[in-house]
Design a protein around this motif. Structure first.
Motif, PDB file in Angstrom:
ATOM      1  N   ALA A   1       0.827  -1.210   0.000  1.00  0.00           N
ATOM      2  CA  ALA A   1       0.000   0.000   0.000  1.00  0.00           C
ATOM      3  C   ALA A   1       0.857   1.253   0.000  1.00  0.00           C
ATOM      4  O   ALA A   1       0.589   2.216  -0.730  1.00  0.00           O
ATOM      5  N   MET A   2       1.917   1.267   0.814  1.00  0.00           N
ATOM      6  CA  MET A   2       2.761   2.454   0.876  1.00  0.00           C
ATOM      7  C   MET A   2       3.446   2.714  -0.460  1.00  0.00           C
ATOM      8  O   MET A   2       3.570   3.862  -0.898  1.00  0.00           O
ATOM      9  N   LEU A   3       3.894   1.666  -1.132  1.00  0.00           N
ATOM     10  CA  LEU A   3       4.565   1.861  -2.411  1.00  0.00           C
ATOM     11  C   LEU A   3       3.620   2.433  -3.461  1.00  0.00           C
ATOM     12  O   LEU A   3       4.028   3.243  -4.300  1.00  0.00           O
ATOM     13  N   LEU A   4       2.364   2.022  -3.437  1.00  0.00           N
ATOM     14  CA  LEU A   4       1.389   2.604  -4.362  1.00  0.00           C
ATOM     15  C   LEU A   4       1.176   4.087  -4.061  1.00  0.00           C
ATOM     16  O   LEU A   4       1.086   4.918  -4.977  1.00  0.00           O
ATOM     17  N   LEU A   5       1.103   4.428  -2.782  1.00  0.00           N
ATOM     18  CA  LEU A   5       0.948   5.831  -2.407  1.00  0.00           C
ATOM     19  C   LEU A   5       2.205   6.633  -2.747  1.00  0.00           C
ATOM     20  O   LEU A   5       2.125   7.781  -3.199  1.00  0.00           O
ATOM     21  N   PHE A   6       3.374   6.032  -2.563  1.00  0.00           N
ATOM     22  CA  PHE A   6       4.619   6.710  -2.940  1.00  0.00           C
ATOM     23  C   PHE A   6       4.683   6.897  -4.454  1.00  0.00           C
ATOM     24  O   PHE A   6       5.214   7.902  -4.941  1.00  0.00           O
ATOM     25  N   ALA A   7       4.167   5.910  -5.204  1.00  0.00           N
ATOM     26  CA  ALA A   7       4.122   6.051  -6.659  1.00  0.00           C
ATOM     27  C   ALA A   7       3.235   7.227  -7.053  1.00  0.00           C
ATOM     28  O   ALA A   7       3.557   7.990  -7.975  1.00  0.00           O
ATOM     29  N   ALA A   8       2.121   7.393  -6.353  1.00  0.00           N
ATOM     30  CA  ALA A   8       1.240   8.534  -6.620  1.00  0.00           C
ATOM     31  C   ALA A   8       1.973   9.845  -6.366  1.00  0.00           C
ATOM     32  O   ALA A   8       1.881  10.795  -7.156  1.00  0.00           O
ATOM     33  N   LEU A   9       2.743   9.896  -5.284  1.00  0.00           N
ATOM     34  CA  LEU A   9       3.514  11.105  -4.981  1.00  0.00           C
ATOM     35  C   LEU A   9       4.589  11.341  -6.037  1.00  0.00           C
ATOM     36  O   LEU A   9       4.865  12.490  -6.414  1.00  0.00           O
ATOM     37  N   GLY A  10       5.217  10.260  -6.517  1.00  0.00           N
ATOM     38  CA  GLY A  10       6.251  10.409  -7.536  1.00  0.00           C
ATOM     39  C   GLY A  10       5.703  10.936  -8.845  1.00  0.00           C
ATOM     40  O   GLY A  10       6.302  11.810  -9.476  1.00  0.00           O
ATOM     41  N   VAL A  11       4.546  10.418  -9.258  1.00  0.00           N
ATOM     42  CA  VAL A  11       3.906  10.914 -10.476  1.00  0.00           C
ATOM     43  C   VAL A  11       3.482  12.363 -10.296  1.00  0.00           C
ATOM     44  O   VAL A  11       3.652  13.199 -11.196  1.00  0.00           O
ATOM     45  N   ALA A  12       2.951  12.692  -9.125  1.00  0.00           N
ATOM     46  CA  ALA A  12       2.536  14.072  -8.864  1.00  0.00           C
ATOM     47  C   ALA A  12       3.724  15.025  -8.944  1.00  0.00           C
ATOM     48  O   ALA A  12       3.624  16.115  -9.524  1.00  0.00           O
ATOM     49  N   GLU A  13       4.865  14.616  -8.382  1.00  0.00           N
ATOM     50  CA  GLU A  13       6.048  15.477  -8.402  1.00  0.00           C
ATOM     51  C   GLU A  13       6.546  15.702  -9.827  1.00  0.00           C
ATOM     52  O   GLU A  13       6.807  16.836 -10.238  1.00  0.00           O
ATOM     53  N   ALA A  14       6.695  14.620 -10.585  1.00  0.00           N
ATOM     54  CA  ALA A  14       7.302  14.711 -11.913  1.00  0.00           C
ATOM     55  C   ALA A  14       6.361  15.250 -12.979  1.00  0.00           C
ATOM     56  O   ALA A  14       6.826  15.803 -13.982  1.00  0.00           O
ATOM     57  N   CYS A  15       5.051  15.109 -12.764  1.00  0.00           N
ATOM     58  CA  CYS A  15       4.091  15.461 -13.819  1.00  0.00           C
ATOM     59  C   CYS A  15       3.210  16.659 -13.487  1.00  0.00           C
ATOM     60  O   CYS A  15       2.758  17.364 -14.404  1.00  0.00           O
ATOM     61  N   LEU A  16       2.942  16.896 -12.205  1.00  0.00           N
ATOM     62  CA  LEU A  16       2.022  17.963 -11.825  1.00  0.00           C
ATOM     63  C   LEU A  16       2.710  19.128 -11.126  1.00  0.00           C
ATOM     64  O   LEU A  16       2.261  20.273 -11.245  1.00  0.00           O
TER      65      LEU A  16
END
Length: 341
Positions: free
Chosen positions: A85-100
């Motif tokens: 679960a944490m890795l999925l949430l970290f992936a969301a943060l990573g996409v948000a940082e690099a894309c948004l």
């Protein structure tokens, strides 16, 4: 009329409150370690070797990476989730940082970094307007170095508190404000306006999907049972295996072939961890050993190049590398040190 006297209540054992005095230190340590793992350890910016720049970076990147790492970790832990679960949430943060937020994934020449255009062109996917290697490098890099590895080490500092949330209501609000403030400063920079409307919309959908997936996985994990485990895997074996895979991922060239090698190394790491967790008595120390291996490789490789921005003299550059690597090793020692049984 007689009044019946009631016996005085008997004094019971004293009530002791389990106050976690080390929690503020763990939180501060995690904030710093997220900033170091995300940016300072790699030493590619012009703040390399500059004490004032490093101090500012620790505060700023602690807010940009450490605060959301705390929030995502607490969200997963509050609803019974673990690392999937944490890795999925970290992936969301990573996409948000690099894309948004900084939108670096869609930039043709971000902040004037040396070699940016060549790297982007090598694996450019024109229909998406992004580099495939950059997508792997940014998102996976954030998952591992900005969020996952620092959290794994911090949880191993107090294993008995690893499954508990660390933030109360006040701390959660502070973390949200810190993250929002740091992200707003980056978004306000014209250099961070590289994405088109469609790219922003698709990225937002991906972030939302990853957050939802993380919550669903956490809730299912909270209602599940832990599989039976066998003997405990030696920590040194875990660290050595992870180190070899981290080297393969870290040395992957910024080409389609390098993308295949890096992706395979990361995927194999994930598979090996899942397999080991099912067959052996997997602990927070094993997770910390994997995290330390990847951070050490990142820190060692930073000695092999100079910053991609600015003009930094060799002396301050190598001193910076040594200090950042030493901090990581100290954090790793604190996570893996022998403890009395």
């Amino acid at each position: 009329m007689s009044v019946e006297s009631t016996p005085a209540p008997q004094a019971g054992p004293p009530v002791t409150l389990d106050r976690d005095r080390s929690k503020p230190l763990r939180i501060l340590g995690l904030l710093a370690l997220c900033g170091i793992g995300a940016e300072l350890l790699a030493a590619y910016g012009d703040s390399t070797g500059d004490p004032g720049g490093i101090a500012f970076s620790l505060l700023f990147f602690g807010a940009l990476y450490g605060a959301p790492a705390l929030l995502a970790r607490d969200l997963a832990r509050r609803i019974g989730g673990g690392w999937p679960a944490m890795l999925l949430l970290f992936a969301a943060l990573g996409v948000a940082e690099a894309c948004l937020i900084d939108q670096a994934l869609f930039s043709a020449d971000y902040q004037g970094y040396e070699g940016w255009e060549e790297t982007r062109e090598a694996t450019l996917v024109p229909v998406l307007g992004l580099s495939a290697f950059n997508a792997y490098n940014f998102v996976v890099g954030h998952i591992v170095f900005s969020f996952g590895a620092p959290v794994a080490l911090a949880e191993a500092w107090r294993p008995d508190k690893a499954a508990e949330p660390w933030l109360g209501p006040f701390g959660t609000v502070v973390a949200l404000l810190a993250y929002g403030g740091a992200a707003s400063l980056i978004i306000s920079d014209p250099e961070s306006h590289s994405a088109g409307t469609t790219q922003l919309a698709v990225s937002a959908v991906v972030v939302a999907a990853l957050v939802i997936a993380g919550i669903v996985v956490a809730r299912r994990a909270g209602h599940g049972t832990r599989p039976e485990t066998g003997r405990r895997l030696p920590i040194w074996v875990t660290f050595t295996a992870a180190l070899a895979l981290a080297v393969a991922a870290g040395l992957a060239e910024e080409t389609w072939g390098g993308l295949a090698v890096g992706t395979a190394a990361v995927a194999l790491t994930g598979f090996a961890v899942l397999r080991a967790a099912r067959l052996h008595d997997w602990t927070v120390h094993h997770a910390a050993a994997v995290a330390l291996a990847f951070l050490v490789v990142r820190g060692v490789l930073a000695f092999t190049y100079f910053p991609l921005l600015g003009d930094v003299a060799p002396g301050p550059k190598y001193l910076h590398n040594a200090v950042m690597l030493a901090i990581v090793l100290l954090a790793g020692w604190a996570a893996l040190r022998p403890r009395p049984t």
